[in-house]
Write a protein that holds these residues in place. Structure first.
Motif, PDB file in Angstrom:
ATOM      1  N   ASP A 195      39.834  61.687 -21.156  1.00  0.00           N
ATOM      2  CA  ASP A 195      39.823  62.216 -22.520  1.00  0.00           C
ATOM      3  C   ASP A 195      40.912  63.283 -22.647  1.00  0.00           C
ATOM      4  OD1 ASP A 195      39.320  63.261 -25.002  1.00  0.00           O
ATOM      5  OD2 ASP A 195      37.147  63.276 -24.771  1.00  0.00           O
ATOM      6  N   VAL A 196      41.913  62.993 -23.478  1.00  0.00           N
ATOM      7  CA  VAL A 196      42.995  63.942 -23.740  1.00  0.00           C
ATOM      8  C   VAL A 196      43.052  64.275 -25.220  1.00  0.00           C
ATOM      9  CG1 VAL A 196      44.357  63.212 -21.757  1.00  0.00           C
ATOM     10  CG2 VAL A 196      44.629  62.014 -23.935  1.00  0.00           C
ATOM     11  N   CYS A 197      41.908  64.193 -25.886  1.00  0.00           N
ATOM     12  CA  CYS A 197      41.848  64.458 -27.321  1.00  0.00           C
ATOM     13  C   CYS A 197      42.112  65.926 -27.596  1.00  0.00           C
ATOM     14  CB  CYS A 197      40.472  64.056 -27.848  1.00  0.00           C
ATOM     15  SG  CYS A 197      40.252  64.292 -29.616  1.00  0.00           S
ATOM     16  N   GLU A 198      42.868  66.161 -28.667  1.00  0.00           N
ATOM     17  CA  GLU A 198      43.198  67.503 -29.142  1.00  0.00           C
ATOM     18  C   GLU A 198      44.018  68.293 -28.135  1.00  0.00           C
ATOM     19  OE1 GLU A 198      39.627  69.441 -30.262  1.00  0.00           O
ATOM     20  OE2 GLU A 198      39.282  68.174 -32.020  1.00  0.00           O
ATOM     21  N   LEU A 199      44.715  67.605 -27.265  1.00  0.00           N
ATOM     22  CA  LEU A 199      45.586  68.272 -26.302  1.00  0.00           C
ATOM     23  C   LEU A 199      47.039  67.926 -26.611  1.00  0.00           C
ATOM     24  CD1 LEU A 199      43.597  67.688 -23.003  1.00  0.00           C
ATOM     25  CD2 LEU A 199      43.517  69.661 -24.526  1.00  0.00           C
ATOM     26  N   ASP A 200      47.937  68.782 -26.194  1.00  0.00           N
ATOM     27  CA  ASP A 200      49.362  68.579 -26.422  1.00  0.00           C
ATOM     28  C   ASP A 200      49.868  67.585 -25.377  1.00  0.00           C
ATOM     29  OD1 ASP A 200      51.952  68.674 -27.188  1.00  0.00           O
ATOM     30  OD2 ASP A 200      52.342  70.684 -26.370  1.00  0.00           O
ATOM     31  N   LEU A 201      50.231  66.388 -25.830  1.00  0.00           N
ATOM     32  CA  LEU A 201      50.694  65.357 -24.913  1.00  0.00           C
ATOM     33  C   LEU A 201      52.202  65.363 -24.730  1.00  0.00           C
ATOM     34  CD1 LEU A 201      48.474  62.354 -26.085  1.00  0.00           C
ATOM     35  CD2 LEU A 201      47.971  64.115 -24.400  1.00  0.00           C
ATOM     36  N   ILE A 266      43.056  50.565 -21.838  1.00  0.00           N
ATOM     37  CA  ILE A 266      42.708  50.674 -23.253  1.00  0.00           C
ATOM     38  C   ILE A 266      43.100  52.043 -23.798  1.00  0.00           C
ATOM     39  CG2 ILE A 266      40.785  49.071 -23.016  1.00  0.00           C
ATOM     40  CD1 ILE A 266      38.896  51.483 -23.101  1.00  0.00           C
ATOM     41  N   VAL A 267      43.184  52.088 -25.127  1.00  0.00           N
ATOM     42  CA  VAL A 267      43.364  53.326 -25.880  1.00  0.00           C
ATOM     43  C   VAL A 267      42.164  53.478 -26.808  1.00  0.00           C
ATOM     44  CG1 VAL A 267      44.769  54.550 -27.584  1.00  0.00           C
ATOM     45  CG2 VAL A 267      45.870  53.216 -25.780  1.00  0.00           C
ATOM     46  N   VAL A 268      41.466  54.588 -26.663  1.00  0.00           N
ATOM     47  CA  VAL A 268      40.303  54.895 -27.492  1.00  0.00           C
ATOM     48  C   VAL A 268      40.685  56.020 -28.440  1.00  0.00           C
ATOM     49  CG1 VAL A 268      37.877  55.593 -27.524  1.00  0.00           C
ATOM     50  CG2 VAL A 268      38.759  54.213 -25.626  1.00  0.00           C
ATOM     51  N   VAL A 269      40.440  55.803 -29.723  1.00  0.00           N
ATOM     52  CA  VAL A 269      40.737  56.810 -30.739  1.00  0.00           C
ATOM     53  C   VAL A 269      39.427  57.383 -31.246  1.00  0.00           C
ATOM     54  CG1 VAL A 269      41.729  57.247 -33.012  1.00  0.00           C
ATOM     55  CG2 VAL A 269      42.913  55.758 -31.410  1.00  0.00           C
ATOM     56  N   LYS A 270      39.284  58.667 -31.128  1.00  0.00           N
ATOM     57  CA  LYS A 270      38.091  59.353 -31.621  1.00  0.00           C
ATOM     58  C   LYS A 270      38.315  59.724 -33.085  1.00  0.00           C
ATOM     59  CE  LYS A 270      36.294  62.151 -28.732  1.00  0.00           C
ATOM     60  NZ  LYS A 270      36.040  63.354 -27.893  1.00  0.00           N
ATOM     61  N   GLN A 271      37.526  59.132 -33.962  1.00  0.00           N
ATOM     62  CA  GLN A 271      37.679  59.357 -35.389  1.00  0.00           C
ATOM     63  C   GLN A 271      37.007  60.667 -35.776  1.00  0.00           C
ATOM     64  OE1 GLN A 271      36.700  56.030 -37.882  1.00  0.00           O
ATOM     65  NE2 GLN A 271      36.429  57.286 -39.707  1.00  0.00           N
ATOM     66  N   THR A 272      37.774  61.587 -36.291  1.00  0.00           N
ATOM     67  CA  THR A 272      37.250  62.891 -36.703  1.00  0.00           C
ATOM     68  C   THR A 272      37.173  63.043 -38.214  1.00  0.00           C
ATOM     69  OG1 THR A 272      39.471  63.855 -36.612  1.00  0.00           O
ATOM     70  CG2 THR A 272      38.132  63.973 -34.609  1.00  0.00           C
ATOM     71  N   THR A 273      37.746  62.106 -38.954  1.00  0.00           N
ATOM     72  CA  THR A 273      37.716  62.147 -40.414  1.00  0.00           C
ATOM     73  C   THR A 273      36.836  61.021 -40.938  1.00  0.00           C
ATOM     74  OG1 THR A 273      39.733  60.804 -40.489  1.00  0.00           O
ATOM     75  CG2 THR A 273      40.003  63.192 -40.529  1.00  0.00           C
ATOM     76  N   ASP A 274      36.553  61.081 -42.239  1.00  0.00           N
ATOM     77  CA  ASP A 274      35.702  60.052 -42.834  1.00  0.00           C
ATOM     78  C   ASP A 274      36.368  58.680 -42.806  1.00  0.00           C
ATOM     79  OD1 ASP A 274      33.828  61.998 -43.325  1.00  0.00           O
ATOM     80  OD2 ASP A 274      34.524  62.371 -45.380  1.00  0.00           O
TER      81      ASP A 274
END
Length: 516
Positions: A195-201, A266-274
């Motif tokens: 999980d690298v969500c919300e991190l500077d890649l 795989i690439v998993v995208v965590k949806q944070t918006t509606d």
């Protein structure tokens, strides 16, 4: 001749005294028998009848006699007619069977990828006692629960690029420890997604004019490094800079070098918006995102009420089918009473469940609970200690039951989804005095061919009885598969079923008299 005899013979009408001896009169000697007294006494009084002929014993026909009897023209016609009728009947039954099979509607089996069949388990090694080393020891246990993939969070330091192999968080573990975790996970048949969500890649920008190109080269190099270590993919957020067509196409090119039939990255995208932001300028027919992870409950700072939870669940149950595979997580801030209900919902929705770390199913926590004594904590009584231990066992049993049922039942894995709105009645006097509205029962159906699974959710704090006319087209009989309390067993009838407060039930329906 003597004178007396002569006299008697000369005298007419007079029979001589010894006439019987010579003439046979008055005796049976004439019939061939002796006329003496001894002969008369020895003669039988009744003449026996001749003995009948003996019965001829039955014997089977010989080969020659059988061929002679069966070789007639009449029998040949009968045999030909019977053989012809047999083959005609057999061909007719075969044709009817094939026609029934061809004309019967059959669901189309869609081959699923490993991430579509797996149960994801999200955890931070730093949250567990013992860190990465303790997690390595628990990998076989997690696999036995039915977990197929781990989403590791908090492995990288936010201050520098997380895709660099020297940017691991010091509080989590060193690089050799993470490499050992990845190796042990592969041995335990567990996929690991970082999980690298919300991190500077972005990597270091050494050249000002080619900042983006340098950053992309650095990220590509880091991707290869972690994929070589055995990582199965990465999790990003829909608000990250990496969520773009250009970046994801570059990632896909790197994934092709390490992907196989069962090893696809795989690439998993965590949806944070509606609404998931669409990828702009997308021209190639390439799926850039494999899984979109959605939260059932919206984010909230305060504990959400039963009505709010029911409304959020109903909104997702009324969703339309989507092209991208969905991974469901709970999210939000639900009450403790709804934890098991939301677990049943997550495990039975179409898509891949992503369950957040739960200390109730943690083996380390369970072991420490068994070893610890209630006397160590003055505020804890023996009864409370037993209740906690019973609660943890029930949580492990529920999780295992749901994960294994999902793995072996096609209807729960890739069956069709049908939302079932219906009315229910509250079976409680306290509800009449309550000012808060009681949320209705929520239900949906997962079907595959003739197999149907019914999921009933009572989010409210009051018991509910199903309306007998709620779904007339469904079978009324069924058998319990799982429930939040794991205390429902055997068969049931929907007309007499009563749902307890905060209870979710998974029922396999069947027609009356059928147990398929």
């Amino acid at each position: 001749m003597e004178p007396a005899e002569k006299e008697a013979a000369d005298e007419p009408g007079r029979m001589p005294l010894n006439a019987g001896a010579d003439t046979g009169y008055g005796s049976v000697a004439g019939s061939g028998l002796s006329g003496s007294v001894a002969g008369l006494e020895s003669a039988p009084l009744l003449i026996p009848e001749p003995e009948p002929e003996r019965f001829k014993q039955w014997q089977p026909l010989t080969k020659q006699e059988l061929e002679a009897a069966a070789g007639g023209p009449g029998w040949r016609k009968v045999r030909c007619y019977l053989v012809l009728m047999f083959w005609l009947a057999w061909v007719a039954m075969l044709a009817i069977s094939i026609a029934i099979i061809v004309m019967s509607p059959r669901p189309v089996v869609t081959p699923l990828k490993w991430w579509q069949k797996a149960v994801f388990y999200q955890l931070q090694p730093a949250e567990r006692s013992g860190g990465i080393n303790a997690l390595c020891e628990q990998l076989p246990y997690l696999r036995s629960l039915g977990i197929g993939a781990l989403i590791l969070q908090g492995l990288f330091d936010k201050k520098v690029s997380p895709l660099k192999h020297n940017a691991t968080g010091q509080r989590v573990g060193t690089l050799p420890q993470i490499q050992h975790l990845l190796a042990e996970s592969n041995k335990a048949d567990l996929k690991v997604v970082l999980d690298v969500c919300e991190l500077d890649l972005s990597g270091p920008r050494e050249v000002a004019g080619n900042a983006n190109e340098t950053a992309n080269l650095s990220a590509t190099h880091a991707l290869r490094f972690w994929l070589e270590q055995g990582a199965a993919g990465f999790v990003i957020c829909d608000t990250d800079a990496a969520y773009s067509e250009k970046t994801l196409l570059e990632w896909k090119d790197v994934f092709k070098e390490f992907s196989g039939e069962e090893e696809e990255r795989i690439v998993v995208v965590k949806q944070t918006t509606d609404v998931l932001p669409p990828l702009k300028n997308s021209q190639k027919n390439v799926t850039l995102v494999d899984v979109v992870m959605k939260s059932i409950l919206p984010p909230s700072q305060h504990p959400q009420s039963a009505v709010e939870v029911a409304e959020a669940i109903e909104t997702h149950l009324q969703r339309k089918d989507e092209d991208i595979w969905t991974g469901w997580t709970v999210g939000g801030n639900p009450s403790r009473d709804l934890k098991n209900l939301l677990l049943v919902l997550t495990m039975t929705l179409p898509g891949s469940p992503a369950v957040q770390y739960d200390e109730d199913i943690d083996q380390t926590q369970n072991a420490s609970l068994k070893i610890s004594s209630p006397h160590e904590n003055k505020d804890e009584t023996p009864d409370n200690h037993k209740d906690k231990e019973k609660k943890k066992r029930s949580a492990v049993t529920l999780f295992t039951s749901l994960s294994h049922s999902r793995a072996k039942e096609e209807a729960l894995l890739f069956g069709s989804f049908t939302f079932l709105p219906f009315n229910s009645s509250t079976n409680s006097s306290s509800s009449a005095n309550s000012t808060l509205p009681s949320p209705p029962i929520l239900a949906f159906l997962r079907s595959w061919g003739c197999v149907h699974f019914l999921i009933l959710l009572n989010v409210g704090p009051e018991p509910h009885v199903l309306d007998p006319a709620w779904a007339p087209s469904l079978p009324k009989a069924g058998v319990f598969v799982s429930s939040t309390g794991m205390d429902r067993l055997g068969s049931t009838n929907l007309d007499t079923l009563e749902l307890r407060p905060h209870e979710a039930i998974l029922i396999k329906l069947f027609e009356a008299g059928s147990y398929s």
